[in-house]
Design a protein around this motif. Structure first.
Motif, PDB file in Angstrom:
ATOM      1  N   UNK A  23      13.874  14.305 -13.031  1.00 52.84           N
ATOM      2  CA  UNK A  23      14.607  13.141 -13.508  1.00 52.84           C
ATOM      3  C   UNK A  23      14.171  11.969 -12.642  1.00 52.84           C
ATOM      4  N   UNK A  24      12.947  11.487 -12.879  1.00 55.03           N
ATOM      5  CA  UNK A  24      12.399  10.444 -12.014  1.00 55.03           C
ATOM      6  C   UNK A  24      11.784   9.329 -12.850  1.00 55.03           C
ATOM      7  N   UNK A  25      12.052   8.121 -12.442  1.00 53.76           N
ATOM      8  CA  UNK A  25      11.413   6.966 -13.065  1.00 53.76           C
ATOM      9  C   UNK A  25      10.317   6.415 -12.169  1.00 53.76           C
ATOM     10  N   UNK A  26      10.289   6.879 -10.925  1.00 59.64           N
ATOM     11  CA  UNK A  26       9.313   6.398  -9.950  1.00 59.64           C
ATOM     12  C   UNK A  26       8.619   7.587  -9.274  1.00 59.64           C
ATOM     13  N   UNK A  27       7.424   7.336  -8.793  1.00 57.78           N
ATOM     14  CA  UNK A  27       6.667   8.340  -8.050  1.00 57.78           C
ATOM     15  C   UNK A  27       6.126   7.696  -6.780  1.00 57.78           C
ATOM     16  N   UNK A  28       5.790   8.533  -5.808  1.00 57.81           N
ATOM     17  CA  UNK A  28       5.131   8.056  -4.593  1.00 57.81           C
ATOM     18  C   UNK A  28       3.624   8.219  -4.793  1.00 57.81           C
ATOM     19  N   UNK A  29       2.890   7.149  -4.586  1.00 55.82           N
ATOM     20  CA  UNK A  29       1.443   7.151  -4.798  1.00 55.82           C
ATOM     21  C   UNK A  29       0.747   6.958  -3.459  1.00 55.82           C
ATOM     22  N   UNK A  30      -0.213   7.833  -3.170  1.00 51.09           N
ATOM     23  CA  UNK A  30      -1.015   7.705  -1.950  1.00 51.09           C
ATOM     24  C   UNK A  30      -1.988   6.555  -2.154  1.00 51.09           C
ATOM     25  N   UNK A  31      -1.859   5.511  -1.329  1.00 50.14           N
ATOM     26  CA  UNK A  31      -2.743   4.354  -1.466  1.00 50.14           C
ATOM     27  C   UNK A  31      -3.869   4.376  -0.431  1.00 50.14           C
ATOM     28  N   UNK A  32      -3.952   5.457   0.316  1.00 47.32           N
ATOM     29  CA  UNK A  32      -5.012   5.611   1.301  1.00 47.32           C
ATOM     30  C   UNK A  32      -4.488   5.615   2.712  1.00 47.32           C
ATOM     31  N   UNK A  33      -5.265   6.211   3.609  1.00 47.74           N
ATOM     32  CA  UNK A  33      -4.946   6.282   5.033  1.00 47.74           C
ATOM     33  C   UNK A  33      -3.570   6.894   5.291  1.00 47.74           C
ATOM     34  N   UNK A  34      -3.140   7.787   4.394  1.00 43.28           N
ATOM     35  CA  UNK A  34      -1.868   8.468   4.588  1.00 43.28           C
ATOM     36  C   UNK A  34      -0.642   7.649   4.229  1.00 43.28           C
ATOM     37  N   UNK A  35      -0.831   6.492   3.614  1.00 42.21           N
ATOM     38  CA  UNK A  35       0.301   5.648   3.219  1.00 42.21           C
ATOM     39  C   UNK A  35       0.655   5.905   1.761  1.00 42.21           C
ATOM     40  N   UNK A  36       1.959   5.989   1.487  1.00 40.95           N
ATOM     41  CA  UNK A  36       2.456   6.207   0.134  1.00 40.95           C
ATOM     42  C   UNK A  36       3.357   5.041  -0.238  1.00 40.95           C
ATOM     43  N   UNK A  37       3.271   4.642  -1.515  1.00 39.26           N
ATOM     44  CA  UNK A  37       4.082   3.539  -2.017  1.00 39.26           C
ATOM     45  C   UNK A  37       4.807   4.015  -3.270  1.00 39.26           C
ATOM     46  N   UNK A  38       6.077   3.653  -3.381  1.00 37.97           N
ATOM     47  CA  UNK A  38       6.841   4.009  -4.571  1.00 37.97           C
ATOM     48  C   UNK A  38       6.459   3.069  -5.708  1.00 37.97           C
ATOM     49  N   UNK A  39       6.115   3.650  -6.848  1.00 38.81           N
ATOM     50  CA  UNK A  39       5.723   2.861  -8.015  1.00 38.81           C
ATOM     51  C   UNK A  39       6.390   3.443  -9.253  1.00 38.81           C
ATOM     52  N   UNK A  40       6.591   2.586 -10.238  1.00 35.02           N
ATOM     53  CA  UNK A  40       7.080   3.081 -11.526  1.00 35.02           C
ATOM     54  C   UNK A  40       5.963   3.886 -12.172  1.00 35.02           C
ATOM     55  N   UNK A  41       6.297   4.655 -13.192  1.00 36.27           N
ATOM     56  CA  UNK A  41       5.277   5.451 -13.881  1.00 36.27           C
ATOM     57  C   UNK A  41       4.165   4.545 -14.414  1.00 36.27           C
ATOM     58  N   UNK A  42       4.539   3.424 -14.986  1.00 38.76           N
ATOM     59  CA  UNK A  42       3.562   2.481 -15.554  1.00 38.76           C
ATOM     60  C   UNK A  42       2.660   1.914 -14.458  1.00 38.76           C
ATOM     61  N   UNK A  43       3.256   1.521 -13.341  1.00 43.29           N
ATOM     62  CA  UNK A  43       2.474   0.987 -12.226  1.00 43.29           C
ATOM     63  C   UNK A  43       1.550   2.049 -11.638  1.00 43.29           C
ATOM     64  N   UNK A  44       2.044   3.282 -11.549  1.00 41.20           N
ATOM     65  CA  UNK A  44       1.235   4.380 -11.014  1.00 41.20           C
ATOM     66  C   UNK A  44       0.027   4.636 -11.906  1.00 41.20           C
ATOM     67  N   UNK A  45       0.240   4.656 -13.227  1.00 42.02           N
ATOM     68  CA  UNK A  45      -0.871   4.867 -14.156  1.00 42.02           C
ATOM     69  C   UNK A  45      -1.915   3.758 -14.011  1.00 42.02           C
ATOM     70  N   UNK A  46      -1.460   2.513 -13.930  1.00 45.69           N
ATOM     71  CA  UNK A  46      -2.383   1.386 -13.796  1.00 45.69           C
ATOM     72  C   UNK A  46      -3.169   1.478 -12.483  1.00 45.69           C
ATOM     73  N   UNK A  47      -2.481   1.826 -11.393  1.00 42.04           N
ATOM     74  CA  UNK A  47      -3.140   1.964 -10.097  1.00 42.04           C
ATOM     75  C   UNK A  47      -4.196   3.063 -10.134  1.00 42.04           C
ATOM     76  N   UNK A  48      -3.832   4.216 -10.682  1.00 40.71           N
ATOM     77  CA  UNK A  48      -4.759   5.348 -10.731  1.00 40.71           C
ATOM     78  C   UNK A  48      -5.968   5.042 -11.610  1.00 40.71           C
ATOM     79  N   UNK A  49      -5.753   4.362 -12.716  1.00 43.98           N
ATOM     80  CA  UNK A  49      -6.884   3.971 -13.578  1.00 43.98           C
ATOM     81  C   UNK A  49      -7.821   3.023 -12.841  1.00 43.98           C
ATOM     82  N   UNK A  50      -7.261   2.066 -12.091  1.00 46.55           N
ATOM     83  CA  UNK A  50      -8.097   1.135 -11.304  1.00 46.55           C
ATOM     84  C   UNK A  50      -8.903   1.887 -10.254  1.00 46.55           C
ATOM     85  N   UNK A  51      -8.251   2.854  -9.605  1.00 50.22           N
ATOM     86  CA  UNK A  51      -8.948   3.629  -8.578  1.00 50.22           C
ATOM     87  C   UNK A  51     -10.076   4.455  -9.186  1.00 50.22           C
TER      88      UNK A  51
END
Length: 140
Positions: free
Chosen positions: A73-101
């Motif tokens: 039951x989650x609307x947000x996920x933690x995304x590894x942005x590098x160097x061991x840092x994680x940022x909370x993003x919405x599902x839509x933001x996470x998809x956009x970030x992963x596609x860019x990467x």
């Protein structure tokens, strides 16, 4: 095409070895980039699955052999942005970030692969770019 190593001068052999080491390093770099690309693709696939099954049931791994049922039951996920840092993003933001990467890594793979091809052509061409011992070197 085989390269006749005995015809190289000492600086030529050093240059040849350096080119080989650079090519090997770049091949390893391409492998690492492709592994990274695969991890991003798997993460994107997971986000898309989670998006479809927002309130679904999942098996959560406790160990490699043991799972327990879990509910998502989650609307947000933690995304590894590098160097061991994680940022909370919405599902839509996470998809956009992963596609860019994925796109960024794909472009880097293409660049490095073209450099590897150039180095391999130089190595296979051998004498065209590496100093050799020849008649010109033996003149007094």
């Amino acid at each position: 095409m085989a390269v006749n190593l005995p015809s190289f001068s000492q600086p030529g052999l050093e240059c040849f070895n350096e080119l080989q080491q650079e090519a090997e390093f770049l091949v390893c770099l391409v492998r690492q980039l492709k592994d990274s690309q695969t991890r991003y693709a798997h993460s994107l696939e997971s986000v898309e699955i989670m998006n479809r099954n927002r309130n679904g049931e999942f098996l959560v791994p406790l160990t490699s052999y043991m799972y327990v049922p879990g509910a998502l039951n989650a609307d947000h996920v933690l995304v590894n942005i590098g160097a061991g840092f994680h940022v909370e993003k919405s599902m839509k933001e996470a998809k956009a970030f992963l596609k860019r990467q994925i796109d960024l890594v794909s472009k880097q793979v293409e660049k490095v692969e073209s450099v590897v091809e150039e180095k391999c052509l130089i190595i296979k061409g051998g004498k065209a770019s590496i100093p050799t011992t020849g008649a010109a070197d033996h003149r007094s």
